[in-house]
Design an enzyme around this catalytic site. Sequence first.
Site, PDB file in Angstrom:
ATOM      1  N   LYS A   1      -9.538  25.262 100.095  1.00  9.68           N
ATOM      2  CA  LYS A   1      -9.857  25.820  98.716  1.00  9.68           C
ATOM      3  C   LYS A   1      -8.940  26.061  97.726  1.00  9.68           C
ATOM      4  O   LYS A   1      -7.696  26.281  98.068  1.00  9.68           O
ATOM      5  CB  LYS A   1     -10.782  27.338  98.847  1.00  9.68           C
ATOM      6  CG  LYS A   1     -11.335  27.944  97.758  1.00  9.68           C
ATOM      7  CD  LYS A   1     -12.273  28.960  98.177  1.00  9.68           C
ATOM      8  CE  LYS A   1     -12.887  29.761  96.825  1.00  9.68           C
ATOM      9  NZ  LYS A   1     -13.399  28.722  95.996  1.00  9.68           N
TER      10      LYS A   1
ATOM     11  N   HIS B   1     -11.432  32.292 102.847  1.00  6.91           N
ATOM     12  CA  HIS B   1     -12.084  31.001 102.797  1.00  6.91           C
ATOM     13  C   HIS B   1     -11.337  30.072 103.417  1.00  6.91           C
ATOM     14  O   HIS B   1      -9.978  30.376 103.722  1.00  6.91           O
ATOM     15  CB  HIS B   1     -12.281  30.645 101.259  1.00  6.91           C
ATOM     16  CG  HIS B   1     -13.541  31.229 100.775  1.00  6.91           C
ATOM     17  ND1 HIS B   1     -13.247  32.335  99.995  1.00  6.91           N
ATOM     18  CD2 HIS B   1     -14.608  30.855 100.565  1.00  6.91           C
ATOM     19  CE1 HIS B   1     -14.590  32.808  99.305  1.00  6.91           C
ATOM     20  NE2 HIS B   1     -15.326  31.778  99.682  1.00  6.91           N
TER      21      HIS B   1
HETATM   22  N1  LIG Z   1     -21.419  28.437  93.728  1.00  4.91           N
HETATM   23  C1  LIG Z   1     -21.324  28.413  95.319  1.00  4.91           C
HETATM   24  O1  LIG Z   1     -22.449  28.730  96.122  1.00  4.91           O
HETATM   25  C2  LIG Z   1     -20.309  27.403  95.814  1.00  4.91           C
HETATM   26  C3  LIG Z   1     -20.227  27.218  97.231  1.00  4.91           C
HETATM   27  C4  LIG Z   1     -19.449  26.392  97.821  1.00  4.91           C
HETATM   28  C5  LIG Z   1     -18.443  25.748  96.912  1.00  4.91           C
HETATM   29  N2  LIG Z   1     -18.337  26.214  95.517  1.00  4.91           N
HETATM   30  C6  LIG Z   1     -17.230  25.544  94.650  1.00  4.91           C
HETATM   31  O2  LIG Z   1     -17.614  24.397  94.435  1.00  4.91           O
HETATM   32  C7  LIG Z   1     -16.464  23.462  93.807  1.00  4.91           C
HETATM   33  C8  LIG Z   1     -16.393  22.350  95.065  1.00  4.91           C
HETATM   34  O3  LIG Z   1     -16.265  22.717  96.247  1.00  4.91           O
HETATM   35  P1  LIG Z   1     -16.149  21.788  97.690  1.00  4.91           P
HETATM   36  O4  LIG Z   1     -15.733  22.536  98.814  1.00  4.91           O
HETATM   37  O5  LIG Z   1     -17.512  20.692  97.572  1.00  4.91           O
HETATM   38  O6  LIG Z   1     -15.038  21.090  97.116  1.00  4.91           O
HETATM   39  P2  LIG Z   1     -14.340  19.694  97.297  1.00  4.91           P
HETATM   40  O7  LIG Z   1     -12.987  19.480  97.089  1.00  4.91           O
HETATM   41  O8  LIG Z   1     -14.843  18.996  98.861  1.00  4.91           O
HETATM   42  O9  LIG Z   1     -15.055  18.649  96.465  1.00  4.91           O
HETATM   43  C9  LIG Z   1     -14.846  18.529  95.127  1.00  4.91           C
HETATM   44  C10 LIG Z   1     -15.310  17.202  94.657  1.00  4.91           C
HETATM   45  O10 LIG Z   1     -15.179  16.948  93.190  1.00  4.91           O
HETATM   46  C11 LIG Z   1     -14.497  15.667  92.750  1.00  4.91           C
HETATM   47  N3  LIG Z   1     -13.856  15.953  91.685  1.00  4.91           N
HETATM   48  C12 LIG Z   1     -12.668  16.666  91.279  1.00  4.91           C
HETATM   49  N4  LIG Z   1     -12.536  16.353  90.007  1.00  4.91           N
HETATM   50  C13 LIG Z   1     -13.163  15.789  89.522  1.00  4.91           C
HETATM   51  C14 LIG Z   1     -13.560  15.224  88.219  1.00  4.91           C
HETATM   52  N5  LIG Z   1     -12.583  15.555  87.058  1.00  4.91           N
HETATM   53  N6  LIG Z   1     -14.572  14.422  88.222  1.00  4.91           N
HETATM   54  C15 LIG Z   1     -15.582  14.015  88.946  1.00  4.91           C
HETATM   55  N7  LIG Z   1     -15.292  14.369  89.978  1.00  4.91           N
HETATM   56  C16 LIG Z   1     -14.214  15.293  90.384  1.00  4.91           C
HETATM   57  C17 LIG Z   1     -13.735  15.719  93.934  1.00  4.91           C
HETATM   58  O11 LIG Z   1     -13.361  13.999  94.267  1.00  4.91           O
HETATM   59  C18 LIG Z   1     -14.676  16.130  95.277  1.00  4.91           C
HETATM   60  O12 LIG Z   1     -15.245  14.867  95.824  1.00  4.91           O
HETATM   61  C19 LIG Z   1     -15.557  24.606  93.946  1.00  4.91           C
HETATM   62  O13 LIG Z   1     -15.089  24.907  93.103  1.00  4.91           O
HETATM   63  C20 LIG Z   1     -15.908  25.626  95.073  1.00  4.91           C
HETATM   64  O14 LIG Z   1     -15.327  26.838  94.894  1.00  4.91           O
HETATM   65  C21 LIG Z   1     -19.390  27.008  94.903  1.00  4.91           C
HETATM   66  O1  LIG Z   2     -15.855  26.927  99.622  1.00  2.36           O
HETATM   67  C1  LIG Z   2     -15.635  27.438  98.590  1.00  2.36           C
HETATM   68  O2  LIG Z   2     -14.920  26.936  97.614  1.00  2.36           O
HETATM   69  C2  LIG Z   2     -16.632  28.479  98.009  1.00  2.36           C
HETATM   70  N1  LIG Z   2     -16.579  28.854  96.931  1.00  2.36           N
HETATM   71  C3  LIG Z   2     -17.170  29.837  96.410  1.00  2.36           C
HETATM   72  C4  LIG Z   2     -16.388  30.762  95.376  1.00  2.36           C
HETATM   73  O3  LIG Z   2     -15.372  30.470  94.964  1.00  2.36           O
HETATM   74  O4  LIG Z   2     -16.875  32.045  95.669  1.00  2.36           O
HETATM   75  C5  LIG Z   2     -18.567  30.438  97.168  1.00  2.36           C
HETATM   76  C6  LIG Z   2     -18.027  30.402  98.610  1.00  2.36           C
HETATM   77  C7  LIG Z   2     -17.494  28.953  98.990  1.00  2.36           C
END
Ligand SMILES: NC(=O)c1ccc[n+]([C@@H]2O[C@H](COP(=O)([O-])OP(=O)(O)OC[C@H]3O[C@@H](n4cnc5c(N)ncnc54)[C@H](O)[C@@H]3O)[C@@H](O)[C@H]2O)c1
Ligand SMILES: O=C(O)C1=N[C@H](C(=O)O)CCC1
Length: 251
Positions: free
Chosen positions: A145, A141
């Site tokens: 991350k 990633h």
């Molecule tokens: N399930 C999926 O398909 C998938 C895909 C991508 C990312 N993710 C996950 O989603 C999450 C976010 O990813 P991202 O790349 O957007 O991260 P990012 O850091 O760009 O965004 C996270 C956002 O959450 C906010 N945040 C943090 N703590 C907070 C709180 N206590 N209250 C309110 N807001 C808060 C931050 O200010 C930020 O704007 C990560 O855990 C990532 O692993 C999951």
């Molecule tokens: O960008 C990230 O952070 C992502 N998180 C997810 C994970 O932890 O598996 C899914 C892929 C992107």
Amino acid sequence: MIRIIIHGCNGKMGKVVAKLAAENPDFKIVAGVDKNLSPLEFPVYSDLKDVKEEADVVIDFSYHEAVPNLVKAALQKKLPVVIATTGLSEEELNVIKDASKEIPIFKSANMSLGVNILINLVKEAAKILQQDFDIEIIEKHHNMKKDAPSGTALMIADSINQVLNDKKEYVYGRHTKTEQRKTNELGIHAVRGGTIVGEHQVIFAGHDEVITISHSAQSREIFGYGALHAAKFIIGQKPGLYSMEDLVKKG
Ligand SMILES: NC(=O)c1ccc[n+]([C@@H]2O[C@H](COP(=O)([O-])OP(=O)(O)OC[C@H]3O[C@@H](n4cnc5c(N)ncnc54)[C@H](O)[C@@H]3O)[C@@H](O)[C@H]2O)c1
Ligand SMILES: O=C(O)C1=N[C@H](C(=O)O)CCC1
């Protein structure tokens, strides 16, 4: 039209979800929640409990520590939630499980259709190869991350263990190990760098042959589409904890 609150609206994924929703008349983002209160094209609040706008569902892409508070507020508002945030602790997962007795919650560490197909393929391979092949997972990633290993790598490992006769023990990296690999191990390895959106390789290594099943995410939009799809699915469901498997089953 589905009215959505994005939790984590100022993050990378929050912005992708807002963009995709703006392009589709079936969805409307009515508000966002984030600790970063930078203005967006909808009102932004620091806590879900303060949101005044009426909504049908919350989509969460935030940070694991923020999830219990989000779930408690959703419970008070009786709102279904889609949780995409990864890196959740046991305690945080228990908050989600408890809340799902009263509201429908959809949770998946990977919202893409492709990874969920990969999981089905990997389960089939694991059933057949469990006797003679070693299994290792490598995930890659971007350098922003925060959690490691990825939620997806853990979800893949758990799915493999579900189908094995003898459950594997997870080994995270090998730098502290100075002994030979044991057959009951399942190695999980994390790589971080640049702008890699998300790569998962499941390696089945046998005697003189290796099978690799892999998925490569080429944009964040696949997760955004999946989250919107999950939002549509979870509205109107009975209280419970739902996963991508339920969504794929429904078609
Ligand atoms: N399930 C999926 O398909 C998938 C895909 C991508 C990312 N993710 C996950 O989603 C999450 C976010 O990813 P991202 O790349 O957007 O991260 P990012 O850091 O760009 O965004 C996270 C956002 O959450 C906010 N945040 C943090 N703590 C907070 C709180 N206590 N209250 C309110 N807001 C808060 C931050 O200010 C930020 O704007 C990560 O855990 C990532 O692993 C999951
Ligand atoms: O960008 C990230 O952070 C992502 N998180 C997810 C994970 O932890 O598996 C899914 C892929 C992107």
